[in-house]
Design a protein around this motif. Structure first.
Motif, PDB file in Angstrom:
ATOM      1  N   ALA A  98      -9.604   8.068  -9.926  1.00 41.01           N
ATOM      2  CA  ALA A  98      -8.621   8.717  -8.662  1.00 41.01           C
ATOM      3  C   ALA A  98      -8.927   6.847  -7.284  1.00 41.01           C
ATOM      4  O   ALA A  98      -9.625   6.174  -8.011  1.00 41.01           O
ATOM      5  N   MET A  99      -8.060   6.611  -6.721  1.00 44.18           N
ATOM      6  CA  MET A  99      -8.045   5.412  -6.026  1.00 44.18           C
ATOM      7  C   MET A  99      -8.665   5.771  -4.892  1.00 44.18           C
ATOM      8  O   MET A  99      -8.730   6.991  -3.922  1.00 44.18           O
ATOM      9  N   GLY A 130      -8.986  13.443   1.529  1.00 45.28           N
ATOM     10  CA  GLY A 130      -9.733  12.700  -0.026  1.00 45.28           C
ATOM     11  C   GLY A 130      -8.839  11.812  -0.438  1.00 45.28           C
ATOM     12  O   GLY A 130      -8.441  11.098   0.108  1.00 45.28           O
ATOM     13  N   TYR A 131      -8.715  12.162  -1.680  1.00 40.38           N
ATOM     14  CA  TYR A 131      -8.892  10.367  -2.624  1.00 40.38           C
ATOM     15  C   TYR A 131      -7.339  10.798  -3.414  1.00 40.38           C
ATOM     16  O   TYR A 131      -7.913  12.220  -4.151  1.00 40.38           O
ATOM     17  N   SER A 132      -7.042  10.708  -4.205  1.00 46.09           N
ATOM     18  CA  SER A 132      -5.331  10.337  -4.652  1.00 46.09           C
ATOM     19  C   SER A 132      -6.179  11.027  -6.276  1.00 46.09           C
ATOM     20  O   SER A 132      -6.394   9.454  -7.175  1.00 46.09           O
ATOM     21  N   ILE A 133      -5.982  11.320  -6.989  1.00 43.19           N
ATOM     22  CA  ILE A 133      -6.493  11.904  -8.260  1.00 43.19           C
ATOM     23  C   ILE A 133      -5.449  11.822  -9.625  1.00 43.19           C
ATOM     24  O   ILE A 133      -4.082  12.468  -8.663  1.00 43.19           O
ATOM     25  N   PHE A 134      -4.833  10.067 -10.434  1.00 40.99           N
ATOM     26  CA  PHE A 134      -4.140   9.831 -11.158  1.00 40.99           C
ATOM     27  C   PHE A 134      -4.523   9.926 -12.655  1.00 40.99           C
ATOM     28  O   PHE A 134      -3.472   9.460 -13.347  1.00 40.99           O
ATOM     29  N   SER A 146       0.694  -0.623  -0.206  1.00 38.82           N
ATOM     30  CA  SER A 146       0.122   0.038  -0.153  1.00 38.82           C
ATOM     31  C   SER A 146       0.328   1.192  -0.229  1.00 38.82           C
ATOM     32  O   SER A 146       1.570   1.084   0.138  1.00 38.82           O
ATOM     33  N   TYR A 147       0.170   2.686  -0.297  1.00 36.17           N
ATOM     34  CA  TYR A 147       0.987   3.638  -0.248  1.00 36.17           C
ATOM     35  C   TYR A 147       0.200   5.074   0.438  1.00 36.17           C
ATOM     36  O   TYR A 147      -1.423   4.698   0.540  1.00 36.17           O
ATOM     37  N   GLY A 148       0.524   5.731  -0.114  1.00 38.00           N
ATOM     38  CA  GLY A 148      -0.365   7.301   0.636  1.00 38.00           C
ATOM     39  C   GLY A 148      -0.870   7.683  -0.539  1.00 38.00           C
ATOM     40  O   GLY A 148      -0.443   7.474  -1.915  1.00 38.00           O
ATOM     41  N   ILE A 149      -1.116   9.665   0.047  1.00 40.31           N
ATOM     42  CA  ILE A 149      -2.383   9.819  -0.666  1.00 40.31           C
ATOM     43  C   ILE A 149      -1.417  10.469  -1.898  1.00 40.31           C
ATOM     44  O   ILE A 149      -0.177  11.324  -1.300  1.00 40.31           O
ATOM     45  N   ASN A 193      -2.848   5.678   4.019  1.00 43.43           N
ATOM     46  CA  ASN A 193      -1.597   5.009   3.127  1.00 43.43           C
ATOM     47  C   ASN A 193      -2.209   3.509   3.171  1.00 43.43           C
ATOM     48  O   ASN A 193      -1.355   2.603   3.161  1.00 43.43           O
ATOM     49  N   SER A 194      -3.032   3.556   2.693  1.00 43.49           N
ATOM     50  CA  SER A 194      -3.970   2.096   2.226  1.00 43.49           C
ATOM     51  C   SER A 194      -4.470   2.530   0.730  1.00 43.49           C
ATOM     52  O   SER A 194      -4.843   1.077   0.368  1.00 43.49           O
TER      53      SER A 194
END
Length: 278
Positions: free
Chosen positions: A202-203, A231-235, A184-187, A210-211
């Motif tokens: 997004a994730m 929030g949540y990572s937009i990738f 796993s990794y962070g935002i 960190n999940s």
């Protein structure tokens, strides 16, 4: 003892008997009152325990997208809706192949195109490694490892209040029952205003920042998650195939709910990723 004294003594004895009887009646009344208080208290406590148990057993999904562990929703149910252009979804995999965590340097500063082939057609994604290098590196690594093959998109949300949430969630090969790829990794790149426009990629995660791991979501209608801490990572963004997501959303949630398995099953068959050259 004279007759008068005997009568006086008898009256005193009778008064003592009456006083004792009255005392006994008062004590009995107090005992009944105390018992009533105890019973009422037990009823209140029992009711509270029952309510607490019911609330703990409530399985209504939270408004925020769920992560890759116990908070994820279950695999699609047998309740299905016919959607034009979709073929039957493949069986849900019964196990997950663990994958080593990709180095974010493999995606840093790069842009990728991902073609997600589903049983309802292709959805094309643009992946932004400049803004979310670890997230993109992870997605690309999982795609190349065949991790997403036959994985169902296990969650669709149509929640207007209190937190507007309109997403299709995918990425867990076991349809929400899996434990992730083994890392796993962070935002990264979470919008400061908490706004997720239509087409955002997004994730998903648990309440732990960190999940982030395998599960992701596509926003099919502008969504406001400003109330969610971190929030949540937009990738990336969806550049093609939003019509597919729209018709899955239009079919609704299995069982008529507002958050759960899609009524129209959609599964990822494979993901092909290519780096976009400058």
């Amino acid at each position: 003892m004279t007759r008068e004294q005997e009568r006086a003594a008898a009256r005193r004895r009778a008064m003592k008997v009456d006083a004792k009887r009255a005392q006994q009646q008062r004590e009995a009344a107090r005992n009944r009152q105390a018992l009533g208080v105890v019973v009422a208290t037990l009823v209140v406590v029992a009711g509270f325990v029952f309510l607490s148990t019911q609330l703990k057993n409530d399985t209504t999904p939270a408004a925020a997208p769920k992560g890759s562990s116990a908070s994820a929703t279950s695999a699609p149910s047998a309740t299905t809706a016919a959607v034009a252009g979709c073929t039957p979804a493949p069986p849900v995999p019964t196990k997950i192949t663990k994958v080593a965590k990709p180095n974010k340097a493999t995606a840093a500063g790069k842009t990728f195109t991902a073609v997600v082939t589903t049983n309802c057609g292709d959805i094309t994604l643009r992946l932004d490694g400049a803004k979310a290098p670890q997230t993109v590196a992870s997605f690309v690594g999982l795609a190349k490892a065949g991790y997403f093959a036959d994985s169902p998109c296990h969650r669709i949300t149509k929640v207007a209040q209190p937190v507007p949430l309109f997403v299709l969630q995918c990425g867990d090969p076991m349809g929400g029952a899996g434990t992730g790829p083994g890392y796993s990794y962070g935002i990264e790149n979470a919008p400061k205003d908490g706004k997720y426009p239509r087409g955002s990629l997004a994730m998903a995660r648990t309440t732990d920042p960190n999940s982030n791991a395998d599960q992701f979501f596509i926003v099919y209608r502008d969504t406001d998650l400003s109330s969610v801490p971190a929030g949540y990572s937009i990738f990336g963004t969806v550049t093609g195939g939003m019509d597919i997501v729209d018709k899955i959303a239009a079919a609704g949630v299995s069982g008529g709910a507002t958050d759960g398995a899609p009524a129209a099953p959609i599964s990822i068959l494979k993901v092909a990723v290519t780096e976009k050259k400058a």
